[in-house]
Enzyme design. Structure first.
Site, PDB file in Angstrom:
ATOM      1  N   SER A   1       0.712  -1.243   0.030  1.00 18.57           N
ATOM      2  CA  SER A   1       0.004   0.007  -0.148  1.00 18.57           C
ATOM      3  C   SER A   1       0.792   1.186   0.133  1.00 18.57           C
ATOM      4  O   SER A   1       2.011   1.308   0.798  1.00 18.57           O
ATOM      5  CB  SER A   1      -1.036   0.026   1.451  1.00 18.57           C
ATOM      6  OG  SER A   1      -1.583   0.934   1.285  1.00 18.57           O
TER       7      SER A   1
ATOM      8  N   TYR B   1      -1.750   5.977  -4.301  1.00 18.28           N
ATOM      9  CA  TYR B   1      -2.943   6.864  -4.432  1.00 18.28           C
ATOM     10  C   TYR B   1      -2.311   8.174  -4.852  1.00 18.28           C
ATOM     11  O   TYR B   1      -1.354   8.592  -4.393  1.00 18.28           O
ATOM     12  CB  TYR B   1      -3.467   6.992  -2.822  1.00 18.28           C
ATOM     13  CG  TYR B   1      -4.468   6.162  -2.420  1.00 18.28           C
ATOM     14  CD1 TYR B   1      -5.627   5.854  -2.835  1.00 18.28           C
ATOM     15  CD2 TYR B   1      -4.057   5.395  -1.013  1.00 18.28           C
ATOM     16  CE1 TYR B   1      -6.585   4.927  -2.280  1.00 18.28           C
ATOM     17  CE2 TYR B   1      -4.941   4.598  -0.431  1.00 18.28           C
ATOM     18  CZ  TYR B   1      -6.317   4.326  -1.298  1.00 18.28           C
ATOM     19  OH  TYR B   1      -6.970   3.388  -0.747  1.00 18.28           O
TER      20      TYR B   1
ATOM     21  N   THR C   1      -5.080   2.889  -7.508  1.00 23.53           N
ATOM     22  CA  THR C   1      -6.507   2.790  -6.698  1.00 23.53           C
ATOM     23  C   THR C   1      -7.307   3.956  -6.965  1.00 23.53           C
ATOM     24  O   THR C   1      -6.740   5.201  -6.624  1.00 23.53           O
ATOM     25  CB  THR C   1      -6.321   2.623  -5.204  1.00 23.53           C
ATOM     26  OG1 THR C   1      -5.734   1.245  -4.740  1.00 23.53           O
ATOM     27  CG2 THR C   1      -7.723   2.329  -4.562  1.00 23.53           C
TER      28      THR C   1
ATOM     29  N   LYS D   1      -7.401  -0.100  -9.907  1.00 25.07           N
ATOM     30  CA  LYS D   1      -8.092  -1.025  -8.784  1.00 25.07           C
ATOM     31  C   LYS D   1      -9.287  -0.191  -8.173  1.00 25.07           C
ATOM     32  O   LYS D   1      -9.073   0.947  -7.942  1.00 25.07           O
ATOM     33  CB  LYS D   1      -7.165  -1.199  -7.572  1.00 25.07           C
ATOM     34  CG  LYS D   1      -7.945  -2.000  -6.241  1.00 25.07           C
ATOM     35  CD  LYS D   1      -6.817  -2.013  -5.247  1.00 25.07           C
ATOM     36  CE  LYS D   1      -7.290  -2.754  -3.971  1.00 25.07           C
ATOM     37  NZ  LYS D   1      -8.216  -1.743  -3.026  1.00 25.07           N
TER      38      LYS D   1
ATOM     39  N   HIS E   1     -13.547  -2.162  -2.826  1.00 20.80           N
ATOM     40  CA  HIS E   1     -12.740  -1.651  -1.648  1.00 20.80           C
ATOM     41  C   HIS E   1     -12.935  -2.459  -0.520  1.00 20.80           C
ATOM     42  O   HIS E   1     -13.085  -1.871   0.782  1.00 20.80           O
ATOM     43  CB  HIS E   1     -12.559  -0.298  -1.545  1.00 20.80           C
ATOM     44  CG  HIS E   1     -11.230   0.455  -1.087  1.00 20.80           C
ATOM     45  ND1 HIS E   1     -10.722   1.233  -1.786  1.00 20.80           N
ATOM     46  CD2 HIS E   1     -10.841   0.526   0.014  1.00 20.80           C
ATOM     47  CE1 HIS E   1      -9.557   1.665  -1.313  1.00 20.80           C
ATOM     48  NE2 HIS E   1      -9.748   1.363  -0.103  1.00 20.80           N
TER      49      HIS E   1
HETATM   50  C1  LIG Z   1      -7.603  -2.348   6.764  1.00 24.48           C
HETATM   51  C2  LIG Z   1      -7.905  -1.854   5.538  1.00 24.48           C
HETATM   52  C3  LIG Z   1      -6.750  -1.196   4.729  1.00 24.48           C
HETATM   53  C4  LIG Z   1      -6.938  -0.952   3.270  1.00 24.48           C
HETATM   54  N1  LIG Z   1      -5.963  -0.060   2.735  1.00 24.48           N
HETATM   55  C5  LIG Z   1      -5.955  -0.078   1.403  1.00 24.48           C
HETATM   56  C6  LIG Z   1      -5.136   0.881   0.885  1.00 24.48           C
HETATM   57  O1  LIG Z   1      -4.046   1.389   1.538  1.00 24.48           O
HETATM   58  N2  LIG Z   1      -5.143   0.869  -0.655  1.00 24.48           N
HETATM   59  C7  LIG Z   1      -6.001   0.156  -1.232  1.00 24.48           C
HETATM   60  O2  LIG Z   1      -5.886   0.388  -2.657  1.00 24.48           O
HETATM   61  N3  LIG Z   1      -6.891  -0.724  -0.693  1.00 24.48           N
HETATM   62  C8  LIG Z   1      -6.830  -0.881   0.651  1.00 24.48           C
HETATM   63  N4  LIG Z   1      -7.855  -1.516   1.000  1.00 24.48           N
HETATM   64  C9  LIG Z   1      -8.671  -2.226   0.543  1.00 24.48           C
HETATM   65  C10 LIG Z   1      -8.089  -3.682   0.046  1.00 24.48           C
HETATM   66  O3  LIG Z   1      -7.222  -3.558  -0.835  1.00 24.48           O
HETATM   67  C11 LIG Z   1      -9.134  -4.710  -0.735  1.00 24.48           C
HETATM   68  O4  LIG Z   1      -9.730  -3.926  -1.674  1.00 24.48           O
HETATM   69  C12 LIG Z   1     -10.294  -5.096   0.372  1.00 24.48           C
HETATM   70  O5  LIG Z   1      -9.803  -5.149   1.655  1.00 24.48           O
HETATM   71  C13 LIG Z   1     -10.779  -6.646  -0.114  1.00 24.48           C
HETATM   72  O6  LIG Z   1     -11.795  -7.116   0.698  1.00 24.48           O
HETATM   73  P1  LIG Z   1     -11.476  -8.055   1.783  1.00 24.48           P
HETATM   74  O7  LIG Z   1     -10.938  -7.364   2.964  1.00 24.48           O
HETATM   75  O8  LIG Z   1     -12.958  -8.567   2.098  1.00 24.48           O
HETATM   76  O9  LIG Z   1     -10.729  -9.025   1.398  1.00 24.48           O
HETATM   77  C14 LIG Z   1      -8.071  -1.642   2.829  1.00 24.48           C
HETATM   78  C15 LIG Z   1      -8.855  -2.647   3.164  1.00 24.48           C
HETATM   79  C16 LIG Z   1      -8.819  -2.589   4.518  1.00 24.48           C
HETATM   80  C17 LIG Z   1      -9.552  -3.466   5.251  1.00 24.48           C
HETATM   81  C1  LIG Z   2      -6.065   5.636   4.548  1.00 22.74           C
HETATM   82  C2  LIG Z   2      -7.177   4.992   3.664  1.00 22.74           C
HETATM   83  C3  LIG Z   2      -7.914   5.411   2.477  1.00 22.74           C
HETATM   84  C4  LIG Z   2      -6.646   3.348   3.374  1.00 22.74           C
HETATM   85  C5  LIG Z   2      -7.539   2.403   2.637  1.00 22.74           C
HETATM   86  O1  LIG Z   2      -7.534   2.525   1.510  1.00 22.74           O
HETATM   87  C6  LIG Z   2      -8.562   1.887   3.429  1.00 22.74           C
HETATM   88  O2  LIG Z   2      -8.571   1.818   4.654  1.00 22.74           O
HETATM   89  O3  LIG Z   2      -9.660   1.492   2.870  1.00 22.74           O
END
Ligand SMILES: Cc1cc2nc3c(=O)[nH]c(=O)nc-3n(C[C@H](O)[C@H](O)[C@H](O)COP(=O)(O)O)c2cc1C
Ligand SMILES: CC(C)CC(=O)C(=O)O
Length: 360
Positions: A111, A134, A160, A233, A257
């Site tokens: 990330s 991002y 993303t 994404k 997401h």
């Molecule tokens: C705690 C957390 C932080 C995330 N941070 C990011 C991130 O920094 N960048 C991003 O593109 N997606 C982020 N996502 C989304 C994930 O990449 C992904 O799309 C999503 O978690 C998939 O679903 P799942 O948790 O049900 O497997 C985040 C998701 C979670 C749960």
């Molecule tokens: C800092 C957040 C925007 C990171 C993220 O993508 C998330 O937490 O789902």
């Protein structure tokens, strides 16, 4: 105490153990989604609704899960989704995650909000790493960050595109704040966005939060500036998928997401078939959101994805067992996928087609 609790048989079993170990606000921030979290629930419910056909007595000799994706050879189609701030979950943060991923030969998407320098993470990797971006309000910084990822050996850039603004009520109610000492270290030095111009009666969103948000124009610029494969994404509609291909994306990630952006979007697995139909094989599709079982991976591949990404379960594994927990989560999913392939008579990923899905 053993690192892996003995009662863990499936990925979901990590959840209560992780919850027990984590501060309540951190738990809310990783578990939670947007608004009323309908899409979070739907990502799981949709997989449960899809029924499978078994096939018996198939010749499985030479069976494997290998594939090629964006110019890289992968052992299996289960990638780590990009997730922010792994030091919230384990003191070693992304250093532990990448060791767990490497142990299972899994590709990891790091990330933009990682809590360790992208170079330090890359040094520990023995499996493919991609960098998630991002687009920052500071565009010069954004482009320099892509160059840093290229120089550190990352194999693809994942932009993303679905989260310029979010609404996280569970996280807000729990009072989540980043603890002192944990931050998105790779974004240090970026010029902050201009202060919101909105007066009290004006829109904070349109005049403030969206200042500097990315547009398709930024994607075209990024495309021209990096030699690496570029993935988008957050694609959930055929129209955006076609636009992404037109602009030169090498692959698209069908994703809502994890239900953390626009509540009441459909499950990503339900959006996939129409997108796959529109894209018609021109670029590979990946999918994330709700993958918790090997059968979920099989369903995604049957409906048009080439690979999947896993978000929260990796974080649960990290919180419970560090690198070992991450590796175990991936091992469980991979083994379940292999079992599902055997039970549906598919000796390779290419053999997983729409006929494995039961139709009434
Ligand atoms: C705690 C957390 C932080 C995330 N941070 C990011 C991130 O920094 N960048 C991003 O593109 N997606 C982020 N996502 C989304 C994930 O990449 C992904 O799309 C999503 O978690 C998939 O679903 P799942 O948790 O049900 O497997 C985040 C998701 C979670 C749960
Ligand atoms: C800092 C957040 C925007 C990171 C993220 O993508 C998330 O937490 O789902």
């Amino acid at each position: 105490m053993p690192v892996i609790p003995p009662d863990i048989a499936a990925v979901a079993d990590y959840e209560p153990h992780a919850r027990q170990r984590l501060d309540a606000a951190i738990w809310a921030s990783i578990t939670g989604g947007s608004a009323d979290e309908h899409t979070v629930a739907e990502n799981r419910a949709a997989f449960a609704r899809i029924r499978l056909n078994n096939r018996v007595l198939a010749d499985m000799s030479g069976a494997h899960t290998r594939l090629e994706l964006c110019g890289q050879a992968l052992e299996h189609p289960i990638l780590l989704a990009p997730t922010a701030w792994h030091r919230l979950l384990h003191p070693e943060g992304e250093a532990a995650t990448v060791m767990g991923a490497s142990a299972m030969r899994a590709a990891m998407v790091v990330s933009a909000m990682a809590s360790l320098p992208l170079e330090a993470i890359a040094k520990r990797a023995t499996s493919p790493l991609w960098f998630q971006l991002y687009v920052q309000p500071d565009r010069a910084f954004t482009h320099a960050l892509v160059q840093r990822a290229e120089a550190a050996g990352y194999g693809a850039i994942v932009v993303t595109i679905d989260a310029p603004v979010t609404l996280r009520n569970q996280e807000q109610r729990a009072g989540f704040r980043l603890p002192l000492g944990i931050e998105a270290v790779n974004l240090r030095g970026a010029q902050p966005p201009p202060p919101p111009k909105a007066a009290a009666h004006e829109s904070e969103v349109f005049n403030g939060l969206l200042a500097g948000a990315a547009t398709w124009e930024d994607i075209a610029i990024l495309r021209a500036r990096t030699r690496l494969p570029l993935l988008l994404k957050g694609i959930m509609t055929p129209a955006d998928a076609l636009k992404g291909i037109e602009i030169g994306a090498d692959a698209l990630i069908v994703s809502n997401h994890g239900g953390r952006v626009l509540d009441t979007q459909p499950a990503s697995i339900d959006a996939l078939p129409r997108i796959a139909e529109a894209v018609a094989g021109r670029v590979p599709l990946l999918l994330d959101g709700g993958i918790r079982r090997g059968t979920d991976v099989l369903k995604a591949l049957a409906l048009g994805a080439r690979a999947v990404l896993v978000g929260r379960p990796v974080l649960h594994g990290l919180a419970v067992g560090g690198a070992t927990g991450v590796a175990h989560v991936l091992k469980l999913l991979r083994t379940e996928l292999e079992i599902a392939m055997a039970q549906t008579g598919c000796a390779t990923l290419d053999a997983i087609g729409p006929e494995v899905i039961w139709r009434p």
